[in-house]
Every structure is written in C-alpha cells, then in structure tokens.
Design a protein around this motif. Structure first.
Motif: not given
Length: 235
Positions: A206-235
């Motif tokens: 993503l363009d480094a000047d304009n990106r602000v935040s990103l959420f990404a998630r993987a959901i295991d299709l067998e168990t339903g367990a979810a893992q999440t990653r968050l990226f924020n330009k601030h903090g």
C-alpha cells in the motif's frame, strides 16, 4: 489474476479496500480491510480490536474535525458470519442477519456515502463458514457515474472459493478530483498460504504516504479458530 502486491500497488490511492479469498493451501479463509487517507481528518485514525471485531478510533482528538464518516465498526462477527464493510453499514448487515434476513436485503436499505462530490461507494463483504468450508459475498453501492440521484447496487456471490483465489473491492480507481469510483467486477487476486505473508504483503505494498490502517484475519476452516493481524501508521 493479479498478484497480491500488484493488486494493492496499482494505484497510489485505492481508498478503502476489502479482500476475501481462500488460502493457497486450502486450509483457511483469508480476509482483510484497509483504510487510506489524504486529509488530516482521514489520516487521524487507528484500528482497535473490539471483541471478535474491529473499530476505528481517533488517534489525536485535537485533530478531529468531522467524525461522521470515519468512526465505525468495520468488522463484526455473528456466529459463522464475518462482516466487513467500509462504514456503518456493518451494523445494518449485522442487525438484518441477526433477525434472519439477508446481506442483500440489508444493503438495499443503504446507499453510497453523502460526501459530495465524490459520493464514495459503500463496499461490503460477508464471509460465512459452513461444513468445513466457506462462501462469501461482496457488494458495492455507488452513484451512477457521479449522479447522486441514482444508486447502483451490485452483489457478487462466491459459493465454492477455490484454493489460492480471492476477490478485491476498493472504493476508488485512483487519485483525482472528484475521486473516481471503482468500476467493473471485483478484481481476482492470488492468495498466499499464511496470514503473516498475506498481511505483510498488503501493508508493504500500500502507498506508504496514504496508508493508515490494515486488518487481516485467517479463519481455520476445520476449527473456526481465527488469527488476526493489525497494522497502524500511528502507534
């Protein structure tokens, strides 16, 4: 089919984006939502986890000028459903599903954003896990070539997602004045095996000047367990 890096870097300003698909190894449903910003008000945000979902929050309260279209819950979870949107239509979809109604019915009550002259499209996704697999739906609500008197509502349904394939919707074709709305069908994107590669590639390209935040998630299709990653330009 676009590579993940090409999909998010083909424009310096895709605006807000939703990407949903199946991992290349077939084990996970992958989804992501990102926000970008050009103004101080738009850039003054961070993503914060809220239960199983997500909320946008103000980073520096002294810089806030208008909260109306920037503060909302982009992600909510209801049983097997994960809802991702670029506005408060997340809550509309959630309430319709909770009472047994549909994704499409919910979005037929909504329109594009009232931010003339851009009339930013509302983009939404519904990911539903079932029987060791999943399906997903995407939607975009936009003005008719910039004419606010007509709302065009498009719905796309993927009932058997293929391994290594995802679909990408974003609000704008690129930068401009007014900003040109996304056009055409959701873009087909090659998906990786794992969450960390998925999230890191999206954020890095993503363009480094304009990106602000990103959420990404993987959901295991067998168990339903979810893992999440968050990226924020601030903090």
């Amino acid at each position: 089919m676009l590579t993940l890096s090409a999909a998010v870097s083909q424009s310096a300003y895709p605006g807000r984006g939703i990407l949903v698909g199946r991992s290349a190894n077939g084990r996970s449903a992958l989804c992501a939502y990102f926000i970008m910003g050009r103004s101080v008000n738009s850039r003054n945000r961070v993503f914060a986890a809220e239960g199983d979902g997500l909320r946008t929050r103000v980073y520096n309260p002294s810089l806030l000028s208008d909260p109306s279209l920037i503060l909302y819950a982009p992600v909510r979870v209801l049983g097997p459903h994960t809802i991702l949107t670029n506005g408060d239509q997340t809550d509309t979809v959630y309430e319709f599903l909770r009472r047994g109604d549909s994704f499409e019915a919910a979005l037929r009550t909504r329109s594009f954003e009232p931010d003339a002259p851009h009339y930013t499209p509302r983009i939404s996704a519904l990911l539903t896990r079932h029987d060791g697999g999943f399906s997903y739906r995407l939607s975009i609500l936009k003005s008719l070539h910039g004419d606010p008197s007509c709302c065009c509502r498009f719905f796309y349904e993927y009932d058997a997602p293929a391994c290594g394939v995802g679909h990408f919707l974003h609000t704008y074709q690129g930068d401009g004045s007014p900003l040109p709305s996304f056009a055409g069908e959701p873009e087909t994107v090659a998906m990786p095996d794992d969450l960390d590669q998925f999230a890191r590639t999206l954020w890095d390209y993503l363009d480094a000047d304009n990106r602000v935040s990103l959420f990404a998630r993987a959901i295991d299709l067998e168990t339903g367990a979810a893992q999440t990653r968050l990226f924020n330009k601030h903090g």
